[in-house]
Each structure stands twice: as structure tokens, then as C-alpha cells.
Scaffold this active site. Structure first.
Site, PDB file in Angstrom:
ATOM      1  CB  THR A   1      -0.951   0.013   1.216  1.00  0.00           C
ATOM      2  OG1 THR A   1      -1.783   1.173   1.162  1.00  0.00           O
ATOM      3  CG2 THR A   1      -0.195   0.001   2.529  1.00  0.00           C
TER       4      THR A   1
ATOM      5  CG  HIS B   1       4.819 -11.246  17.078  1.00  0.00           C
ATOM      6  ND1 HIS B   1       5.852 -12.012  16.595  1.00  0.00           N
ATOM      7  CD2 HIS B   1       5.308 -10.612  18.186  1.00  0.00           C
ATOM      8  CE1 HIS B   1       6.913 -11.857  17.384  1.00  0.00           C
ATOM      9  NE2 HIS B   1       6.606 -11.021  18.343  1.00  0.00           N
TER      10      HIS B   1
END
Length: 418
Positions: free
Chosen positions: A336, A389
Site C-alpha cells: 500500500t 506475530h
């Protein structure tokens, strides 16, 4: 009487919102003609008539949410014949022939107008573009020897008619809401969220709630890329017919880094990690209706020109609302670019179920300390990597971003790979 139902759209789409009725009640339709535009979570699609006849009823209205299989309209296949019979019987039933004669020409002229519209030969894309621009197809001139109206003919038509219809549509809805007040008595406007905006909102919240999202940052010296583009942009455009932009460099760098850190090209399904052995890179595109992420398929197999062409085509389709469901599904990683709007630094949100997204930012000249301790003004860009994560360790995320930095600061390696 035949029923028109919401068709099967895609495996992941079960409902939509009626954005616009393209055929009014009482109008004639041919089999296959688009009768309404349906806004779904991802793209707008047209619902076509399965039968020829007269559309006698809209069972659902613009703005209504509808599900796949739900009846939205009814078509009378014998509608034209029934209309003619009615006109024949009216003179016998009425006692005032003078009034009948004055009224008779009105339906006749409407009928002639309808017949005239039906004689216009135009491609579906041309009809759709004409509706978007508010242009009467009868007024469009075409160079086609068979008289078929094409999208480019519509684009070249009168500009005044292009601007009049959208303006009227946009003014209509806010006017009713402008008189409302908040609890403190202050004037406010209320607008219903589009289905796409609702989906964007829910998916962004879902991504933050379901993923253990972290973001790591770095900065890239864009000097080498900017020099390379300056040296080769003219020959590149002359050869390939498209400009050499930054996105091809970043896409190539991402693909190369994903090969080294495969857990960033993965997703979680239940208690399994699915490592993707393909590189379908989503490129976020901002439109008037919100952010969409069309996918550049097999980016690892494309050269710089191929990537730039794909991005240009997808961006154009996104802005013209012509993206298909297939253009948006199945990406493995997303890029992006908030820099085109002036963003200096941001934290991009994951595009679930993907576990990584790279954020680009604006290029800003800054004083940098060079290896020999001299100070030079360099064009610098902050880059950000948000990652899940749960399966991506911090060490891998940081090294992934460092690898992208290295590739971008020495772009000749990317050219050799491409």
C-alpha cells in the site's frame, strides 16, 4: 409472470445492496439486459434479465440489502401484448371519445421512444458507461460501420451530458438528511454507509482483533532508483508503451524478499500454517468508494513492464468500477502506498488472511550522514511492515524489511532478476 432473483455471485459473497435500478417499472427489457446494479462487499455487479418482457414490479428498492436467491423484480413476458389489448379496449369502455383522442398520442409517443431506444446497438460496456455519465445512447455518434456504439464513442460524446446526471444524483440524498440535528441541537448530515465501506470497516476491526499485529519501520535511500528511472524512463516508455514507476521496483523487491522469508507469504488456517508457493501481490488502490486491493497474479513471472502494465490496468478498472471478483481474490501479500497522498509515516493494517503488508510513504529530502561521515541531501522514504506475530517472528520481520531496503538501494540486482 417471471421472477428475477439475485444470482450466485461468488463463493464468499452471499448478499449485496441494490445500488441502482437500470430499468424502471413498466419498461421493456430483452433477455440478458442489465436491470439493476448490485453493490457487494468487493465489487459492483449487474443483474441481468433472464426473460424478455415488461418489468412490472421492483420487489426491492434502491438501498435495500438483498441475499442470493431473493426475488428483486417481476417480468411479464406477455407485457407488450397486454398493453396493446388494453389500448384497443379503452375506446369501447369510455363514453367521451374526445378525451380519448387527446390522450391516445401520449402512450403512443412513449412507445415510439421506447422502440427507438431498443434499436440502439451498443456493447454492454458502452451501455454501462453511458448510464454512469448520464448520456442518451441515441445522441452518441459512432464510427463503427455497423453502427454499434462502443465505450470510446460514449467517452467522446457531449461533456455537458456527462456531468449533469451524476451531479443530480449526488445532491438528492444529502438534502433530506441536512435538516437533522444532534442531541445538542447542532445541524448534522446522516449518510448510510455503502456496503463496501461497511465491509472495509468490519474487516479492519477483525484484522486487529484476530491477529497479533506489530509494525516495524525502516527507511530507504531512493537515490539509485530515481537515477535509474531518470536514465531509462524514455527508452522504457518507448519500448513498452508505459511509464517506469516505483511500484515495479517495490513489487520485485517484495517477491525477492518473500522467497527468503516464506512465513510472510503465508496464512493461518485453523491450527495449520499454509505456506504459499506463489506470489500474487495485492496493490492497494484508493477509489471514491473506498480502498480496494486488486491482485497482480504471478508477479514473480512478470518483468518490470508486465508489472507496470498490470498495475495500470487494475487501477483503471478500480476507478471505473469494472473490477471483477477474480481481480480481488487470493492475494498472498499486499503493498500500500500512502505516499501518493503525502503520508510521511503510517502503520498499515493487515489485509486478512494475509500475514504481511508493506507500507510505502512520501519521498522527502533529508540530510543524511554518509559512510565517510560527510553529509548529503538524499531523497528518503520511510517504509513500514505490519505482520502477524503469531507466525512471523520479530527477527524475520526486521530482516525482511532490511532485505527490501538493500534491494531498493541497489536496484540493478532487481533488473537482472527481472
Amino acid at each position: 409472470m417471471k421472477e428475477i432473483k439475485v444470482p450466485e455471485l461468488a463463493e464468499s459473497i452471499t448478499e449485496g445492496t441494490i445500488a441502482e435500478w437500470l430499468v424502471k417499472e413498466g419498461e421493456t427489457v430483452e433477455k440478458g439486459d442489465p436491470i439493476c446494479e448490485l453493490e457487494t462487499d468487493k465489487v459492483n455487479v449487474e443483474v441481468n434479465a433472464d426473460y424478455a418482457g415488461v418489468l412490472v414490479e421492483h420487489t426491492r428498492q434502491e438501498g435495500d440489502d438483498v441475499e442470493v436467491g431473493e426475488v428483486i423484480a417481476k417480468i411479464d413476458e406477455s407485457g407488450e401484448a397486454a398493453s396493446d389489448n388494453t389500448n384497443d379496449k379503452e375506446p369501447e369502455a369510455e363514453e367521451k371519445p374526445v378525451q380519448e383522442e387527446t390522450k391516445a398520442p401520449e402512450p403512443s409517443s412513449e412507445s415510439n421512444k421506447s422502440d427507438k431506444d431498443q434499436k440502439v446497438v451498443a456493447s454492454p460496456a458502452a451501455r454501462k458507461r453511458a448510464r454512469e455519465l448520464g448520456i442518451d445512447l441515441n445522441s452518441v455518434k459512432t464510427a463503427d460501420p455497423l453502427g454499434r456504439v462502443r465505450p470510446e464513442d460514449v467517452e467522446n460524446s457531449t461533456k455537458t451530458s456527462q456531468s449533469s446526471k451524476p451531479a443530480a444524483k449526488k445532491e438528492a440524498k444529502p438534502a433530506a438528511a441536512s435538516s437533522q440535528q444532534d442531541p445538542a441541537g447542532k445541524p448534522v448530515k446522516r449518510e448510510k454507509m455503502t456496503r463496501r465501506r461497511q465491509t472495509i470497516a468490519s474487516r479492519l476491526v477483525e484484522a486487529q482483533q484476530t491477529a497479533a499485529m506489530l509494525t516495524t519501520f525502516n527507511e530507504v535511500d531512493m537515490t539509485a532508483i530515481m537515477n535509474l528511472r531518470s536514465e531509462r524512463k524514455d527508452k522504457f516508455q518507448e519500448k513498452h508503451g508505459i511509464k517506469l514507476g516505483f511500484m515495479s521496483f517495490f513489487t520485485k523487491a517484495v517477491v525477492s524478499a518473500l522467497r527468503e522469508f516464506p512465513y510472510l507469504n503465508a496464512e493461518i488456517q485453523g491450527n495449520e500454517i499454509v505456506l504459499k508457493e506463489f506470489y500474487d501481490i495485492g496493490i492497494a488502490v484508493s477509489t471514491d468508494d473506498g480502498l480496494v486491493v486488486p491482485v497482480v497474479r504471478d508477479a514473480d513471472r512478470l518483468d518490470f513492464a508486465g508489472i507496470e502494465s498490470e498495475i495500470a490496468d487494475l487501477g483503471k478498472k478500480a476507478r471505473q468500477k469494472e473490477l471483477g471478483i477474480g481481480d480481488l481474490q487470493g492475494g498472498s501479500f499486499t503493498i500500500t502506498n500512502g505516499g501518493i497522498f503525502g503520508s510521511l509515516l503510517s502503520t498499515p493494517i493487515l489485509n486478512a488472511p494475509q500475514v504481511g503488508i508493506l507500507g510505502m510513504h512520501t519521498i522527502q529530502k533529508r540530510a543524511m550522514v554518509m559512510p565517510d561521515d560527510s553529509i548529503e541531501v538524499r531523497p528518503m522514504m520511510y517504509i513500514a511492515l505490519s505482520y502477524d506475530h503469531r507466525i512471523v517472528d520479530g527477527k524475520d520481520a526486521v530482516q525482511f524489511l532490511v532485505r527490501i531496503k538493500q534491494l531498493l538501494e541497489d536496484p540493478y540486482d532487481l533488473l537482472l532478476e527481472g
